[in-house]
Design a protein around this motif. Structure first.
Motif, PDB file in Angstrom:
ATOM      1  N   THR A  90      43.301  42.170  48.405  1.00  0.00           N
ATOM      2  CA  THR A  90      44.416  42.780  47.680  1.00  0.00           C
ATOM      3  C   THR A  90      45.122  41.658  46.938  1.00  0.00           C
ATOM      4  N   TRP A  91      45.060  41.707  45.608  1.00  0.00           N
ATOM      5  CA  TRP A  91      45.704  40.705  44.773  1.00  0.00           C
ATOM      6  C   TRP A  91      47.138  41.163  44.533  1.00  0.00           C
ATOM      7  N   VAL A  92      48.089  40.420  45.060  1.00  0.00           N
ATOM      8  CA  VAL A  92      49.505  40.711  44.840  1.00  0.00           C
ATOM      9  C   VAL A  92      49.963  39.833  43.678  1.00  0.00           C
ATOM     10  N   PRO A 100      51.073  49.631  35.371  1.00  0.00           N
ATOM     11  CA  PRO A 100      49.832  49.045  35.885  1.00  0.00           C
ATOM     12  C   PRO A 100      49.043  48.352  34.759  1.00  0.00           C
ATOM     13  N   PRO A 101      48.634  47.102  34.984  1.00  0.00           N
ATOM     14  CA  PRO A 101      47.898  46.350  33.968  1.00  0.00           C
ATOM     15  C   PRO A 101      46.407  46.671  33.992  1.00  0.00           C
ATOM     16  N   TYR A 102      45.693  46.168  32.988  1.00  0.00           N
ATOM     17  CA  TYR A 102      44.232  46.154  33.036  1.00  0.00           C
ATOM     18  C   TYR A 102      43.854  45.055  34.026  1.00  0.00           C
ATOM     19  N   VAL A 103      42.947  45.333  34.949  1.00  0.00           N
ATOM     20  CA  VAL A 103      42.495  44.321  35.907  1.00  0.00           C
ATOM     21  C   VAL A 103      40.971  44.299  35.898  1.00  0.00           C
ATOM     22  N   GLY A 104      40.416  43.118  35.769  1.00  0.00           N
ATOM     23  CA  GLY A 104      38.971  42.949  35.798  1.00  0.00           C
ATOM     24  C   GLY A 104      38.601  41.833  36.752  1.00  0.00           C
ATOM     25  N   ASN A 122      43.375  51.099  43.179  1.00  0.00           N
ATOM     26  CA  ASN A 122      44.800  51.096  43.555  1.00  0.00           C
ATOM     27  C   ASN A 122      45.616  50.100  42.727  1.00  0.00           C
ATOM     28  N   ILE A 123      45.429  50.133  41.420  1.00  0.00           N
ATOM     29  CA  ILE A 123      46.149  49.212  40.541  1.00  0.00           C
ATOM     30  C   ILE A 123      47.575  49.724  40.344  1.00  0.00           C
ATOM     31  N   ILE A 129      43.435  46.129  44.337  1.00  0.00           N
ATOM     32  CA  ILE A 129      42.415  45.831  45.341  1.00  0.00           C
ATOM     33  C   ILE A 129      41.097  45.585  44.613  1.00  0.00           C
ATOM     34  N   ILE A 130      40.457  44.454  44.947  1.00  0.00           N
ATOM     35  CA  ILE A 130      39.211  44.050  44.280  1.00  0.00           C
ATOM     36  C   ILE A 130      38.116  43.905  45.334  1.00  0.00           C
ATOM     37  N   TYR A 131      36.969  44.538  45.105  1.00  0.00           N
ATOM     38  CA  TYR A 131      35.784  44.307  45.925  1.00  0.00           C
ATOM     39  C   TYR A 131      34.556  44.557  45.068  1.00  0.00           C
TER      40      TYR A 131
END
Length: 154
Positions: A90-92, A100-104, A122-123, A129-131
């Motif tokens: 989980t990136w805090v 909510p941003p774009y997350v890659g 769950n952005i 959360i990244i996996y």
């Protein structure tokens, strides 16, 4: 040089041209500016204002995350993880996004015969959360993971 061409050859010194925001009638000394450049100075000024109005307002490194805030309200964050287990991470975000941003995410794990796909869920404005999935198994542990988030801070 024929006389009829003398009037359409541009002046050697660009300062001889009268470039204005509004078009005006062509003359022998401003034919290029009247037909091509007049009216463009307003567009150029607008373009310069747009490009020069956005600049790095603040930047830093907080809790393992590099971040850059732009004056326009955009913000970019980047984080490197040495490795992730099957549970992911989980990136805090150290600075919240207003939406909510774009997350890659990407990884150097995998091989020619195994496809590894990032999954970001769950952005929110404060975390993600990244996996990773493998083409052979459900979740997989990965190496050299890099993640990026881009959105707005104001």
């Amino acid at each position: 040089m024929p006389e009829d061409l003398e009037n359409i050859i541009p002046a050697e010194n660009w300062e001889d041209y009268d470039i204005e925001d509004k078009p005006k009638a062509s003359t022998s000394t401003n034919i290029v500016s009247a037909d091509f450049l007049n009216g463009m100075s307003g567009a150029l000024k607008e373009m310069i204002n747009k490009t020069s109005s956005d600049y790095v307002l603040d930047h830093g490194f907080t809790d393992g995350t590099y971040w850059v805030k732009m004056a326009s309200g955009e913000m970019t964050m980047m984080r490197e993880y040495g490795s992730l287990g099957q549970g992911g991470v989980t990136w805090v975000f150290p600075i919240p996004f207003i939406v909510p941003p774009y997350v890659g995410a990407s990884t150097s794990s995998g091989s020619l015969s195994q496809l590894i796909v990032p999954n970001v869920i769950n952005i929110t404005g404060i975390s993600a959360i990244i996996y990773f999935f493998s083409s052979f198994t459900a979740r997989i542990a990965t190496e050299n993971v890099v993640s990026i988030a881009k959105g707005r801070w104001k």
